[in-house]
Design a protein around this motif. Structure first.
Motif, PDB file in Angstrom:
ATOM      1  N   ASN A 149      12.777  54.927  88.250  1.00 53.56           N
ATOM      2  CA  ASN A 149      13.837  54.665  89.207  1.00 53.56           C
ATOM      3  C   ASN A 149      14.213  53.196  89.246  1.00 53.56           C
ATOM      4  O   ASN A 149      15.325  52.831  89.584  1.00 53.56           O
ATOM      5  CB  ASN A 149      13.396  55.114  90.605  1.00 53.56           C
ATOM      6  CG  ASN A 149      13.347  56.622  90.705  1.00 53.56           C
ATOM      7  OD1 ASN A 149      14.031  57.317  89.973  1.00 53.56           O
ATOM      8  ND2 ASN A 149      12.530  57.122  91.605  1.00 53.56           N
ATOM      9  N   ALA A 150      13.269  52.313  88.900  1.00 55.04           N
ATOM     10  CA  ALA A 150      13.539  50.883  89.017  1.00 55.04           C
ATOM     11  C   ALA A 150      14.532  50.399  87.976  1.00 55.04           C
ATOM     12  O   ALA A 150      15.400  49.601  88.271  1.00 55.04           O
ATOM     13  CB  ALA A 150      12.230  50.109  88.913  1.00 55.04           C
ATOM     14  N   VAL A 151      14.393  50.874  86.754  1.00 58.94           N
ATOM     15  CA  VAL A 151      15.291  50.403  85.699  1.00 58.94           C
ATOM     16  C   VAL A 151      16.221  51.502  85.186  1.00 58.94           C
ATOM     17  O   VAL A 151      17.016  51.272  84.303  1.00 58.94           O
ATOM     18  CB  VAL A 151      14.504  49.805  84.510  1.00 58.94           C
ATOM     19  CG1 VAL A 151      13.789  48.537  84.931  1.00 58.94           C
ATOM     20  CG2 VAL A 151      13.534  50.802  83.931  1.00 58.94           C
ATOM     21  N   HIS A 152      16.120  52.666  85.728  1.00 57.40           N
ATOM     22  CA  HIS A 152      16.969  53.796  85.388  1.00 57.40           C
ATOM     23  C   HIS A 152      17.007  54.099  83.894  1.00 57.40           C
ATOM     24  O   HIS A 152      17.975  53.798  83.192  1.00 57.40           O
ATOM     25  CB  HIS A 152      18.399  53.622  85.917  1.00 57.40           C
ATOM     26  CG  HIS A 152      19.153  54.930  85.864  1.00 57.40           C
ATOM     27  ND1 HIS A 152      20.518  55.000  86.032  1.00 57.40           N
ATOM     28  CD2 HIS A 152      18.741  56.192  85.676  1.00 57.40           C
ATOM     29  CE1 HIS A 152      20.898  56.264  85.945  1.00 57.40           C
ATOM     30  NE2 HIS A 152      19.837  56.998  85.732  1.00 57.40           N
ATOM     31  N   ALA A 153      15.943  54.671  83.425  1.00 53.40           N
ATOM     32  CA  ALA A 153      15.905  55.143  82.053  1.00 53.40           C
ATOM     33  C   ALA A 153      15.089  56.431  82.004  1.00 53.40           C
ATOM     34  O   ALA A 153      14.170  56.614  82.804  1.00 53.40           O
ATOM     35  CB  ALA A 153      15.248  54.101  81.155  1.00 53.40           C
ATOM     36  N   TYR A 154      15.460  57.291  81.096  1.00 59.48           N
ATOM     37  CA  TYR A 154      14.702  58.522  80.883  1.00 59.48           C
ATOM     38  C   TYR A 154      14.214  58.510  79.448  1.00 59.48           C
ATOM     39  O   TYR A 154      14.949  58.152  78.540  1.00 59.48           O
ATOM     40  CB  TYR A 154      15.583  59.765  81.033  1.00 59.48           C
ATOM     41  CG  TYR A 154      16.315  59.914  82.324  1.00 59.48           C
ATOM     42  CD1 TYR A 154      15.937  60.890  83.236  1.00 59.48           C
ATOM     43  CD2 TYR A 154      17.425  59.134  82.612  1.00 59.48           C
ATOM     44  CE1 TYR A 154      16.636  61.070  84.422  1.00 59.48           C
ATOM     45  CE2 TYR A 154      18.125  59.307  83.794  1.00 59.48           C
ATOM     46  CZ  TYR A 154      17.734  60.273  84.692  1.00 59.48           C
ATOM     47  OH  TYR A 154      18.428  60.454  85.853  1.00 59.48           O
ATOM     48  N   ILE A 155      12.970  58.912  79.239  1.00 54.70           N
ATOM     49  CA  ILE A 155      12.447  59.020  77.878  1.00 54.70           C
ATOM     50  C   ILE A 155      11.643  60.314  77.781  1.00 54.70           C
ATOM     51  O   ILE A 155      10.841  60.609  78.664  1.00 54.70           O
ATOM     52  CB  ILE A 155      11.486  57.859  77.534  1.00 54.70           C
ATOM     53  CG1 ILE A 155      12.161  56.514  77.781  1.00 54.70           C
ATOM     54  CG2 ILE A 155      11.026  57.940  76.097  1.00 54.70           C
ATOM     55  CD1 ILE A 155      11.204  55.341  77.723  1.00 54.70           C
ATOM     56  N   SER A 156      11.891  61.064  76.720  1.00 52.73           N
ATOM     57  CA  SER A 156      10.990  62.169  76.430  1.00 52.73           C
ATOM     58  C   SER A 156      10.845  62.262  74.912  1.00 52.73           C
ATOM     59  O   SER A 156      11.727  61.826  74.170  1.00 52.73           O
ATOM     60  CB  SER A 156      11.494  63.489  77.018  1.00 52.73           C
ATOM     61  OG  SER A 156      12.636  63.926  76.336  1.00 52.73           O
ATOM     62  N   GLN A 157       9.715  62.793  74.472  1.00 51.79           N
ATOM     63  CA  GLN A 157       9.444  62.841  73.035  1.00 51.79           C
ATOM     64  C   GLN A 157       9.607  64.257  72.519  1.00 51.79           C
ATOM     65  O   GLN A 157       9.146  65.218  73.147  1.00 51.79           O
ATOM     66  CB  GLN A 157       8.022  62.335  72.757  1.00 51.79           C
ATOM     67  CG  GLN A 157       7.758  62.105  71.282  1.00 51.79           C
ATOM     68  CD  GLN A 157       6.518  61.276  71.049  1.00 51.79           C
ATOM     69  OE1 GLN A 157       5.586  61.303  71.842  1.00 51.79           O
ATOM     70  NE2 GLN A 157       6.490  60.545  69.944  1.00 51.79           N
ATOM     71  N   THR A 158      10.272  64.376  71.376  1.00 53.23           N
ATOM     72  CA  THR A 158      10.442  65.696  70.780  1.00 53.23           C
ATOM     73  C   THR A 158       9.184  66.075  70.000  1.00 53.23           C
ATOM     74  O   THR A 158       8.310  65.237  69.758  1.00 53.23           O
ATOM     75  CB  THR A 158      11.630  65.731  69.797  1.00 53.23           C
ATOM     76  OG1 THR A 158      11.282  64.947  68.646  1.00 53.23           O
ATOM     77  CG2 THR A 158      12.886  65.172  70.430  1.00 53.23           C
ATOM     78  N   ASP A 159       9.113  67.338  69.563  1.00 50.39           N
ATOM     79  CA  ASP A 159       7.969  67.790  68.774  1.00 50.39           C
ATOM     80  C   ASP A 159       7.859  67.019  67.452  1.00 50.39           C
ATOM     81  O   ASP A 159       6.779  66.878  66.891  1.00 50.39           O
ATOM     82  CB  ASP A 159       8.094  69.293  68.477  1.00 50.39           C
ATOM     83  CG  ASP A 159       7.902  70.122  69.738  1.00 50.39           C
ATOM     84  OD1 ASP A 159       7.357  69.584  70.715  1.00 50.39           O
ATOM     85  OD2 ASP A 159       8.319  71.296  69.751  1.00 50.39           O
ATOM     86  N   LYS A 160       8.995  66.532  66.946  1.00 51.12           N
ATOM     87  CA  LYS A 160       8.987  65.786  65.686  1.00 51.12           C
ATOM     88  C   LYS A 160       8.548  64.338  65.881  1.00 51.12           C
ATOM     89  O   LYS A 160       8.333  63.628  64.910  1.00 51.12           O
ATOM     90  CB  LYS A 160      10.389  65.784  65.057  1.00 51.12           C
ATOM     91  CG  LYS A 160      10.795  67.149  64.524  1.00 51.12           C
ATOM     92  CD  LYS A 160      12.118  67.077  63.759  1.00 51.12           C
ATOM     93  CE  LYS A 160      13.280  66.835  64.705  1.00 51.12           C
ATOM     94  NZ  LYS A 160      14.572  66.790  64.009  1.00 51.12           N
ATOM     95  N   GLY A 161       8.490  63.890  67.136  1.00 50.61           N
ATOM     96  CA  GLY A 161       8.037  62.534  67.402  1.00 50.61           C
ATOM     97  C   GLY A 161       9.130  61.573  67.831  1.00 50.61           C
ATOM     98  O   GLY A 161       8.844  60.475  68.289  1.00 50.61           O
ATOM     99  N   GLU A 162      10.384  61.989  67.639  1.00 50.63           N
ATOM    100  CA  GLU A 162      11.478  61.102  68.054  1.00 50.63           C
ATOM    101  C   GLU A 162      11.510  60.989  69.576  1.00 50.63           C
ATOM    102  O   GLU A 162      11.093  61.896  70.292  1.00 50.63           O
ATOM    103  CB  GLU A 162      12.825  61.683  67.584  1.00 50.63           C
ATOM    104  CG  GLU A 162      12.942  61.779  66.074  1.00 50.63           C
ATOM    105  CD  GLU A 162      14.108  62.657  65.662  1.00 50.63           C
ATOM    106  OE1 GLU A 162      14.714  63.307  66.537  1.00 50.63           O
ATOM    107  OE2 GLU A 162      14.407  62.688  64.463  1.00 50.63           O
TER     108      GLU A 162
END
Lengths: 93, 141
Positions: free
Chosen positions: B3-16
């Motif tokens: 919430n502080a810097v407003h970014a979302y990250i998730s990793q795919t099964d391939k690693g990206e």
């Protein structure tokens, strides 16, 4: 990155500007004579144009003046810019 | 998600890593997303996790979000008989899908809104009963 031609300062990056939405929406002369629906239409209802769109921009990090731009909302090409109060002929909605 | 810097990250099964995102300040149908927003997002991600600065960016894309004047959804009847709307979810909506589907089905089946979606009517823009929940997600939307 949009390159926006300010009528006073010339071509600048979009990061110098803030967006003001659809242009040429005139405030009703006598709001008290309007129905709630007509007032809501003035306040909230916009054309949401897909294509050539006339809109307001503010040169926040420059001359700090409002002006109008005609931009194609699909191609992001900016066709013209002009001063507030002017109304160039064209296809823009 | 931060919430502080407003970014979302998730990793795919391939690693990206899938990274997102923000909205352009201006309306558009180009499906591109403006470079300043992409830059802001990447800045936020690198601030959060500096090691991600060494990754290569493979691709970027943008969708279209439908944002109502008070940034809240419109779920309910319309002036046309038999026409109902469930729209205006903007950048939200995924988490609310089961609930909104449930009240929407109730609205259609009974031809009147469920008490939960009654405030989310199309008429609120003319009655002035706007919904003040713009900050409810605690991130800039």
């Amino acid at each position: 990155m949009l390159s926006i031609p300010c009528p006073w300062c010339g071509q600048r990056d979009e990061t110098e500007f803030s967006y003001g939405g659809e242009a040429h929406i005139r405030r009703p002369d006598d709001p008290f004579t309007l129905s709630d629906e007509q007032w809501a239409d003035y306040l909230f209802m916009r054309k949401n144009t897909m294509g050539r769109h006339r809109e307001q921009w503010f040169h926040a990090a420059g001359c700090r003046r409002w002006f109008n731009v005609e931009r194609d909302t699909v191609t992001q090409r900016i066709l013209i810019s002009y001063k507030t109060g002017e109304m160039p002929q064209g296809n823009g909605a | 998600m931060s919430n502080a810097v407003h970014a979302y990250i998730s990793q795919t099964d391939k690693g990206e890593l899938i990274i997102g995102a923000g909205i352009d300040t201006y309306n558009g149908y180009s499906h591109k997303g403006s470079f300043p927003v992409i830059e802001d997002t990447l800045e936020a991600v690198v601030e959060l996790s500096p090691m991600f600065s060494r990754l290569r960016m493979l691709r970027s894309w943008a969708g279209i979000v439908d944002i109502s004047p008070d940034a809240c959804p419109i779920v309910g009847k319309t002036p046309l008989d038999g026409l109902y709307v469930n729209c205006g979810w903007g950048t939200g909506g995924f988490k609310a899908t089961p609930g909104s589907g449930w009240v929407f089905a109730h609205t259609i089946a009974n031809d009147q809104p469920h008490p939960l979606n009654e405030p989310f009517s199309l008429e609120r823009f003319s009655t002035g009963h706007l919904i003040d929940e713009h900050g409810a997600a605690a991130v800039a939307h």
